[in-house]
Design an enzyme around this catalytic site. Structure first.
Site, mmCIF file in Angstrom:
data_model
loop_
_atom_site.group_PDB
_atom_site.id
_atom_site.type_symbol
_atom_site.label_atom_id
_atom_site.label_comp_id
_atom_site.label_asym_id
_atom_site.label_seq_id
_atom_site.Cartn_x
_atom_site.Cartn_y
_atom_site.Cartn_z
ATOM 1 N N HIS A 179 -4.271 1.286 11.764
ATOM 2 C CA HIS A 179 -4.104 0.021 12.499
ATOM 3 C C HIS A 179 -5.477 -0.607 12.734
ATOM 4 C CE1 HIS A 179 -2.898 -2.989 15.225
ATOM 5 N NE2 HIS A 179 -1.791 -2.415 15.650
ATOM 6 N N ASN A 226 -10.293 -2.813 2.345
ATOM 7 C CA ASN A 226 -9.927 -2.851 0.925
ATOM 8 C C ASN A 226 -11.164 -2.608 0.073
ATOM 9 O OD1 ASN A 226 -7.184 -3.344 1.153
ATOM 10 N ND2 ASN A 226 -7.380 -5.563 1.007
ATOM 11 N N HIS A 258 0.823 -1.219 0.000
ATOM 12 C CA HIS A 258 0.000 0.000 0.000
ATOM 13 C C HIS A 258 0.858 1.271 0.000
ATOM 14 C CE1 HIS A 258 -3.853 -2.124 0.873
ATOM 15 N NE2 HIS A 258 -3.051 -2.984 1.448
#
Ligand code: HDE
Length: 705
Positions: free
Chosen positions: A352, A161, A88
C-alpha cells in the site's frame, strides 16, 4: 495458530520488544505447517488412518456423505484460490534486508534511515501488470517493483514500478486505462500484451500517456532479469526532518549489477521456452548465493525550488532528469532469502503506497492521492476482509495494538474489557504517542482552494519529456522503439487507431520516429507536429540503458556447447575460468550422455541459446562432427549471434561456426587454435562482460534464426 495480544495494561504493552531483523522469519515460524514426522490429521486434529480411499458402502459401492475426512479435504480444496490482483497479478518475491550507508538525519527523521549499523528486513515483490497469474514473465509490459520495509516504526511500502512515470495524471482515469490495456472483453485476448486495439485506442485519445507509452515501447519493458531492473517510486513524495522541515523526494532503486534488457525476438521466444524465466532466475540466484542487490537513491528538491522546473513535480507523467537533480545513493537492499510458501507470502502480501512512517509523507499528486484509497479497498475483497494486516507477511515487526476489533478471519484474541479510547477500565491503554516521541504527524501543508474538477495548466505539456526520452536513446535503443511501435500497431485492426497514434501522438514526439512508423504501417508520412517550447535539456544520457552497463560477467549464464567425444580438459578449464569471474557455466549437449565423465547440465532442446548470456563451443573431432550435423546446434549459435551475444570457439569447435555460416570476423566472436585458448577466453570474457555486442546489430539482421 491464534496470536495473543494483550494491549490492556502499560506493563504488557511494554513487554513487546521491537523486533530484530530475524523477527519476521520467527513470526513466520509460528505459522509454518506442522513439522514433518507429525501424524496426518484433520483440521480438527483427528489422526487419519487412510488417506487413499473414501468411505463407501462395500468395495464397489457409493461414497458415503458421512466421510468427514474426504468432505473436509475437498471443501478446503474447493476454496484454495483467492481472486488474483486486478493488476500486477503475476509476481515473484524475495526476502532481504536494507541498510543505509550513513545517517540521513539531515533530510528525514525516518528511523530506518538513521543508523548505518542497523538492518531493516524487507520483502520485495516484482510483477508484470497486464497478464494473469500464470502468464509469461518476458512479455512487453511495465514491471511492478514493490518493497516493504519492516521498520521499527511500522511498515513502509515503496510500491513502485520499473519506469519512472505513469500513463495517466489522475486516479479517476485508472479503471479506464486498465480496462483498455487488459485483454479485450469479448474474447479475453491478448494475454500479457498491450498490442491490441483497445489499448492503442485509449492511449491515442489520451495524450498524457505519450511519455509512458514510449517507455513501454522501449527496452525497459522487456527487462533481462529482475535482478538487474531499476525501480522508481514514480510520484514525488516528501521527506520530513526532525525539525518538521519538508523536502520533495523521488525514490530510485539501482541494481548493483547494472541494468539490461532482452531483445524483443528473444523475449518472445523465452515466453514459450520458459515462461518462468524471470522468476526462475531470481529464485536460482538467491539459492546459489548470488544475492541481488539494489541501491536506494533519492533526488531531493527543496520546497523553495518546487516551481523551478518546466514541468509540475506533482505530475506523475514527468520525471526529474538526473542532469538537473542528481540521484544520491543512500543505502543498499540485499535479497537473500526465497519465500517458503508462494501463496502465504507472495500472493497474500498486501502492499500500500499509504503505508508510510514518520519522516515520510505524501504530496498532492492526484494519481498518488487516488492510490491511497484503492490499495486497502482492493485487499478487502482480495484477502477476504479487513484483517489482512494480521496475515504473517503483512504484520509489522514492531508491536501494534489498537481498538479495532473483530471482522472476517480475525486472528488476534484480544483480552480485556476496553476496546475504546478514552477508557479507564484498561488504565487508558493503548494510548496516543506525541509526535516528538515518534507519533505520526502529517506534514502541515497549507491548503487553500476552491472545490473544483479541473486539471492544473502546469500538467498540460504531454510531449516534451517523451521527446527527451527518445532523444536520449542510443541508436540501437531508438531502433527497438521504432520496431516496438511498428509491431504493436501492426497488431491493431482498426486503421483509424493506427493513424491517430501516428498523426496525433508520435508526430508530436519526433518527426522521424513518426515517419518511420508510418512507413512500417503503410501510412503517409505525417505533417509536422505542434510547435513546442525549447526544451530545458536536449538529452538526458542517464535515461539510456546502454549507460547502465556494469562490465564483467558475474552471475551471467554461459553455455559450453559440446557433444560426446568433446575435449573434457578444455571444458573443465573453461568452467573454472568462468567460475573465477563469478559466472556459471552450463555444459549443453545434444543428449545427456556423459562427455568423458562430465554429465551435461541440459540438452540443447531443454536449454536453448535464449536461456544464456553467451556461448562457447568446445571441439574434439567427434564432438565437432556431431554438432555440425545437428540443426539444433547450428541454430543455437545462429541465434546467439542474432541476439548479439558473445560467442567463443576453439580448435574444432570452430567448425560449428562455419557450418552455421556465421559472418566472418564479426565483433564479439572469439575463436582460435587449441593453443590460443588463453587469448580466446580473455576476448570472450571481455565481450560477454559488455552484455551485448551492439556493433554487430546490422550484421545480425542477416542471420536467419
Ligand atoms: Fe497500482 N494497484 N494503482 N500502481 N500497483 C495495485 O493493489 C492503483 C500505480 C503498483 O506486488 C492494486 O494490491 C490505482 C502506479 C504495484 O502486490 C490496486 C492506481 C504505480 C502493484 C492498484 C495505480 C503502481 C500495484 C492491485 C492509479 C507505480 C503490485 C492489487 C491511481 C508507482 C503490488 C493490489 C504487489 C497494485 C491500484 C497506479 C504500482 C488495484 C488506483 C502509478 C507495484 O490497488
Amino acid at each position: 495458530m491464534p496470536h495473543r495480544n494483550r494491549p490492556q495494561s502499560k506493563k504488557t504493552a511494554q513487554a513487546h520488544q521491537p523486533n530484530d531483523p530475524d523477527a519476521k522469519s520467527q513470526s513466520l515460524e509460528l505459522f509454518r505447517a506442522y513439522p514433518e514426522g507429525e501424524a496426518l490429521r484433520t483440521n480438527q486434529g483427528v489422526k487419519i488412518a487412510d488417506n487413499q480411499n473414501s468411505l463407501r458402502a462395500g468395495t464397489r459401492g457409493p461414497t458415503l456423505l458421512e466421510d468427514f475426512i474426504m468432505r473436509e479435504k475437498i471443501t478446503h480444496f474447493d476454496h484454495e484460490r483467492i481472486p488474483e490482483r486486478i493488476v500486477h497479478a503475476r509476481g515473484s518475491a524475495a526476502h532481504g534486508y536494507f541498510q543505509v550507508y550513513e545517517s540521513q538525519a539531515a533530510i528525514t527523521r525516518a528511523h530506518f534511515l538513521q543508523d548505518p549499523s542497523k538492518t531493516t528486513p524487507v520483502y520485495v515483490r516484482f510483477s508484470t501488470v497486464q497478464g494473469p497469474r500464470g502468464s509469461a514473465d518476458t512479455v512487453r509490459d511495465v514491471r511492478g517493483f514493490a518493497t516493504r520495509f519492516y521498520t521499527e516504526e511500522g511498515n513502509f511500502d515503496l510500491v513502485g514500478n520499473n519506469m519512472p512515470v505513469f500513463f495517466i495524471q489522475d486516479a479517476i482515469k485508472f479503471p479506464d486505462f486498465v480496462h483498455a490495456v487488459k485483454p479485450e472483453a469479448p474474447n479475453e485476448m491478448p494475454t500479457g500484451a498491450s498490442a491490441h486495439d483497445t489499448f492503442w485506442d485509449f492511449v491515442s485519445l489520451v495524450p498524457e500517456s505519450a511519455h509512458m507509452v514510449i517507455w513501454a515501447m522501449s527496452d525497459r519493458a522487456i527487462p533481462k532479469s529482475l535482478r538487474t531492473m531499476e525501480g522508481f517510486g514514480v510520484h514525488t513524495f516528501r521527506l520530513i526532518d526532525a525539525k518538521g522541515r519538508a523536502r520533495f523526494v523521488k525514490w530510485h532503486w539501482r541494481p548493483v549489477l547494472g541494468s539490461y534488457s532482452l531483445l524483443w525476438d528473444e523475449a518472445q521466444k523465452i515466453a514459450g521456452k520458459d515462461p518462468d524465466f524471470h522468476r526462475r532466475d531470481l529464485w536460482e540466484a538467491i539459492e546459489r548465493g548470488d544475492y541481488p542487490e539494489y541501491e536506494l537513491g533519492v533526488q531531493i528538491v527543496e520546497e523553495a525550488d518546487e516551481h523551478k522546473f518546466d514541468f509540475d513535480l506533482l505530475d506523475p507523467t514527468k520525471l526529474i532528469p538526473e542532469e538537473l537533480v542528481p540521484v544520491k545513493l543512500i543505502g543498499k537492499m540485499t535479497l537473500n532469502r526465497n519465500p517458503d510458501n508462494f501463496f502465504a507470502e507472495t500472493e497474500q502480501v498486501a502492499f500500500h503506497p499509504g503505508h508510510i512512517v514518520p519522516g515520510i509523507d505524501f504530496t498532492n499528486d492526484p494519481l498518488l492521492q487516488g492510490r491511497l484509497f484503492s490499495y486497502t479497498d482492493t485487499q478487502i475483497s482480495r484477502l477476504g476482509g479487513p484483517n489482512f494486516h494480521e496475515i504473517p507477511i503483512n504484520r509489522p515487526v514492531c508491536p501494534f495494538q489498537n481498538n479495532q476489533r473483530d471482522g472476517m478471519h480475525r486472528q488476534t484474541i484480544n483480552v480485556g474489557d476496553a476496546s475504546y479510547e478514552p477508557n479507564s477500565v484498561g488504565e487508558g491503554w493503548p494510548k496516543e504517542t506525541a509526535p516528538k516521541d515518534g507519533g505520526f504527524e502529517s506534514y502541515q501543508e497549507r491548503m487553500d482552494g476552491v472545490k473544483i474538477r479541473v486539471r492544473s495548466e502546469s500538467f498540460a505539456d504531454h510531449f516534451s519529456q517523451a521527446t527527451l526520452f527518445y532523444q536520449s536513446m542510443s541508436e540501437p535503443e531508438k531502433a527497438h522503439i521504432l520496431a516496438a511501435y511498428s509491431f504493436e500497431l501492426g497488431k491493431v485492426k482498426r486503421p483509424e487507431i493506427r493513424e491517430r497514434v501516428v498523426n496525433e501522438i508520435l508526430v508530436n514526439i519526433d518527426a522521424d520516429l513518426a515517419g518511420s512508423v508510418a512507413q512500417a504501417l503503410g501510412l503517409p508520412r505525417p505533417k509536422a507536429g505542434a510547435k513546442r517550447r525549447k526544451p530545458t535539456l536536449a538529452a538526458s544520457p542517464a535515461l539510456s540503458l546502454l549507460n547502465r552497463v556494469k562490465p564483467g560477467i558475474a552471475t551471467r549464464k554461459i553455455a559450453m556447447l559440446s557433444a560426446p567425444g568433446g575435449d573434457a580438459a578444455t571444458l573443465k578449464q573453461l568452467r573454472d575460468a568462468f567460475a573465477r569471474e563469478g559466472a556459471s557455466a552450463w555444459l549443453i549437449a545434444p543428449t545427456l550422455e556423459p562427455i568423458d565423465g562430465l554429465v551435461p547440465d541440459a540438452t540443447i532442446a531443454g536449454m536453448p541459446s535464449v536461456m544464456f548470456d553467451a556461448v562457447f563451443v568446445v571441439g574434439g573431432e567427434k564432438a565437432a562432427q556431431a554438432l555440425v550435423q545437428s540443426g539444433d546446434a547450428r541454430h543455437f549459435v545462429n541465434e546467439a549471434f542474432k541476439h548479439l551475444k558473445a560467442i567463443g570457439a576453439v580448435d574444432t569447435g570452430r567448425l560449428l561456426l562455419s557450418a552455421a555460416q556465421l559472418p566472418d570476423h564479426a565483433d564479439g566472436v572469439a575463436q582460435g587454435d587449441a593453443a590460443d585458448l588463453k587469448r580466446v577466453l580473455a576476448a570472450f570474457i571481455e565481450a560477454a562482460g559488455q552484455h551485448r555486442v551492439w556493433s554487430r546489430a546490422a550484421l545480425a539482421e542477416t542471420v536467419p534464426a
